[in-house]
Motif scaffolding. Structure first.
Motif, PDB file in Angstrom:
ATOM      1  N   VAL A   1       0.869  -1.169   0.000  1.00 21.91           N
ATOM      2  CA  VAL A   1       0.000   0.000   0.000  1.00 21.91           C
ATOM      3  C   VAL A   1       0.913   1.228   0.000  1.00 21.91           C
ATOM      4  O   VAL A   1       1.859   1.296   0.787  1.00 21.91           O
ATOM      5  CB  VAL A   1      -0.904  -0.002   1.255  1.00 21.91           C
ATOM      6  CG1 VAL A   1      -1.671   1.306   1.358  1.00 21.91           C
ATOM      7  CG2 VAL A   1      -1.868  -1.179   1.232  1.00 21.91           C
TER       8      VAL A   1
ATOM      9  N   VAL B   1      -4.391   6.323   2.117  1.00 16.06           N
ATOM     10  CA  VAL B   1      -3.958   5.423   1.047  1.00 16.06           C
ATOM     11  C   VAL B   1      -3.987   6.173  -0.286  1.00 16.06           C
ATOM     12  O   VAL B   1      -5.003   6.771  -0.658  1.00 16.06           O
ATOM     13  CB  VAL B   1      -4.854   4.167   0.971  1.00 16.06           C
ATOM     14  CG1 VAL B   1      -4.507   3.323  -0.259  1.00 16.06           C
ATOM     15  CG2 VAL B   1      -4.729   3.343   2.248  1.00 16.06           C
TER      16      VAL B   1
ATOM     17  N   ALA C   1      -3.274   1.166  -3.763  1.00 13.16           N
ATOM     18  CA  ALA C   1      -3.115  -0.176  -3.206  1.00 13.16           C
ATOM     19  C   ALA C   1      -2.661  -1.120  -4.309  1.00 13.16           C
ATOM     20  O   ALA C   1      -3.082  -0.990  -5.464  1.00 13.16           O
ATOM     21  CB  ALA C   1      -4.425  -0.655  -2.596  1.00 13.16           C
TER      22      ALA C   1
ATOM     23  N   VAL D   1      -4.169  -6.384  -3.082  1.00 11.59           N
ATOM     24  CA  VAL D   1      -4.672  -5.827  -1.814  1.00 11.59           C
ATOM     25  C   VAL D   1      -6.155  -5.503  -1.956  1.00 11.59           C
ATOM     26  O   VAL D   1      -6.534  -4.593  -2.695  1.00 11.59           O
ATOM     27  CB  VAL D   1      -3.891  -4.552  -1.418  1.00 11.59           C
ATOM     28  CG1 VAL D   1      -4.456  -3.956  -0.130  1.00 11.59           C
ATOM     29  CG2 VAL D   1      -2.416  -4.871  -1.253  1.00 11.59           C
TER      30      VAL D   1
ATOM     31  N   PHE E   1      -7.868  -2.447   1.252  1.00  6.65           N
ATOM     32  CA  PHE E   1      -7.687  -0.992   1.266  1.00  6.65           C
ATOM     33  C   PHE E   1      -7.896  -0.414  -0.130  1.00  6.65           C
ATOM     34  O   PHE E   1      -7.602  -1.069  -1.127  1.00  6.65           O
ATOM     35  CB  PHE E   1      -6.282  -0.612   1.748  1.00  6.65           C
ATOM     36  CG  PHE E   1      -6.015  -0.997   3.179  1.00  6.65           C
ATOM     37  CD1 PHE E   1      -6.613  -0.298   4.221  1.00  6.65           C
ATOM     38  CD2 PHE E   1      -5.176  -2.058   3.488  1.00  6.65           C
ATOM     39  CE1 PHE E   1      -6.373  -0.659   5.547  1.00  6.65           C
ATOM     40  CE2 PHE E   1      -4.940  -2.431   4.802  1.00  6.65           C
ATOM     41  CZ  PHE E   1      -5.535  -1.725   5.839  1.00  6.65           C
ATOM     42  N   LYS E   2      -8.396   0.818  -0.154  1.00 10.57           N
ATOM     43  CA  LYS E   2      -8.528   1.532  -1.425  1.00 10.57           C
ATOM     44  C   LYS E   2      -8.066   2.977  -1.235  1.00 10.57           C
ATOM     45  O   LYS E   2      -7.953   3.441  -0.081  1.00 10.57           O
ATOM     46  CB  LYS E   2      -9.974   1.474  -1.921  1.00 10.57           C
ATOM     47  CG  LYS E   2     -10.959   2.059  -0.929  1.00 10.57           C
ATOM     48  CD  LYS E   2     -12.357   2.091  -1.502  1.00 10.57           C
ATOM     49  CE  LYS E   2     -13.316   2.905  -0.644  1.00 10.57           C
ATOM     50  NZ  LYS E   2     -13.203   2.770   0.805  1.00 10.57           N
TER      51      LYS E   2
ATOM     52  N   ALA F   1       0.644  -4.519   2.979  1.00  8.69           N
ATOM     53  CA  ALA F   1      -0.723  -4.296   3.491  1.00  8.69           C
ATOM     54  C   ALA F   1      -0.922  -4.937   4.855  1.00  8.69           C
ATOM     55  O   ALA F   1      -1.711  -4.450   5.658  1.00  8.69           O
ATOM     56  CB  ALA F   1      -1.742  -4.835   2.487  1.00  8.69           C
TER      57      ALA F   1
END
Ligand SMILES: [Zn+2]
Ligand SMILES: [Zn+2]
Length: 342
Positions: free
Chosen positions: A28, A66, A69, A73, A76-77, A126
């Motif tokens: 990330v 973030v 990503a 992953v 998470f965005k 991540a």
């Protein structure tokens, strides 16, 4: 991007223009919103602990957003608020499997063995990234990841139970978190031992009973305040042989002393009177665990752990300001925590 880096131990940190790090499939990329300036960073700059490879971007207390990503992953965005567990780890070795990733042989600490958060961006696997609740400001999220997490680990290692008494030796960043966390654990009484009146006043604000070691012998005083029993748990957060010894001597029967302050000196223990006779325990505390962070973040979200008064100043991502902050920490100033806000 801009990064504040250690070029050579013993020299001031410098601003360098470096490439934004590449994002692997399981990584990330985080846009740094806050990076805590820690006492260990002063040690790193002075060359008291190893930092490699050089030059290296310091900063291990990081919160941000973030930016991107990696392909694998899912959790998470872009835009998610996050904070970072400061260790990367393999996730597969026996230590990682047992949740003790601080002993992972292929682990690496950010800001010490890989580029840290004194920069505009940082890349992190991540599995070391945690969601930061909206209620917790980035500055607080950053410092939760070091001193508060280590305080929590110390209390966990000491097996603090509700109704027990605690003595905290050293009311710095670790100590102020430890006092609040001990209360969350249900500690009956928390004694705060320090020699600086302003630190003791802060400890009192969080509900601790101040013990000024400049004006009394703290072991005797704790004995007096506990009716001769001593405390169930003592945390040593300074790293001095004197206070380590005091922590052990202040223990009640079956008390546990957790040592988190770092020193390479030795300290004395009278085995029979201070340990065997009482079945007391002396416990080492190293870093903290990723699995401890969600609980910590939840307490911060609920306001049970409030670091707003611990952070005294924010700094720009600028070498002069950061070096001066580290100079202040080296002089052992009574100042609270400082956080870089790029
Ligand atoms: Zn730190
Ligand atoms: Zn591992």
């Amino acid at each position: 991007m801009k990064a504040i880096r250690l070029i050579q131990p013993g020299r001031a940190l410098e601003l360098q223009e470096v490439k934004v790090p590449a994002v692997g499939a399981r990584d990330v990329l985080v846009r740094v919103k806050a990076a805590g300036v820690c006492h260990s960073d002063a040690h790193y700059r002075a060359g008291k602990s190893v930092v490699r490879p050089l030059p290296l971007t310091l900063g291990h207390e990081v919160a941000g957003v973030v930016e991107r990503a990696g392909a694998e992953v899912a959790q998470f965005k872009a835009g998610d608020r996050v904070c970072l567990h400061y260790l990367t780890s393999c996730g597969e070795c026996p230590y990682c499997q047992r949740g003790n990733e601080q002993f992972c042989a292929s682990g690496a600490m950010i800001g010490k063995y890989r580029d840290g958060g004194y920069a505009e961006f940082i890349v992190m696997p991540a599995r070391s990234v945690f969601r930061l609740p909206d209620e917790v400001p980035f500055e607080q999220g950053a410092i939760l990841m070091c001193s508060s997490a280590t305080s929590l680990h110390a209390l966990n290692k000491a097996r603090l139970r509700a109704g027990e008494s605690v003595a905290v030796f050293g009311v710095g960043g670790l100590g102020l978190s430890a006092i609040q966390l001990a209360k969350v654990f249900g500690a009956r009484e928390v004694f705060a031992v320090d020699i600086k009146p302003e630190k003791l006043a802060m400890a009192e604000l969080f509900g601790a009973v101040p013990v000024n070691a400049a004006e009394c012998e703290p072991v005797a005083e704790i004995g007096r305040l506990t009716g001769g029993r001593g405390v169930d748990v003592a945390l040593e957060l300074i790293g001095l042989p004197l206070t380590m010894r005091q922590a052990v001597r202040s223990l009640a029967i079956q008390g546990r002393a957790a040592l988190a302050g770092i020193t390479d000196k030795t300290f004395e223990v009278a085995p029979y009177m201070e340990v065997l006779n009482k079945e007391a325990e002396i416990i080492g505390v190293s870093d903290h665990l990723a699995q401890e962070l969600p609980r910590l973040l939840e307490w911060a979200r609920r306001g049970a752990l409030d670091l707003s008064q611990v952070i005294t100043r924010t700094l720009p991502l600028q070498p002069k300001a950061v070096n001066e902050a580290l100079d202040g920490l080296e002089r052992f100033g009574g100042e609270g925590r400082m956080v870089i806000v790029p």
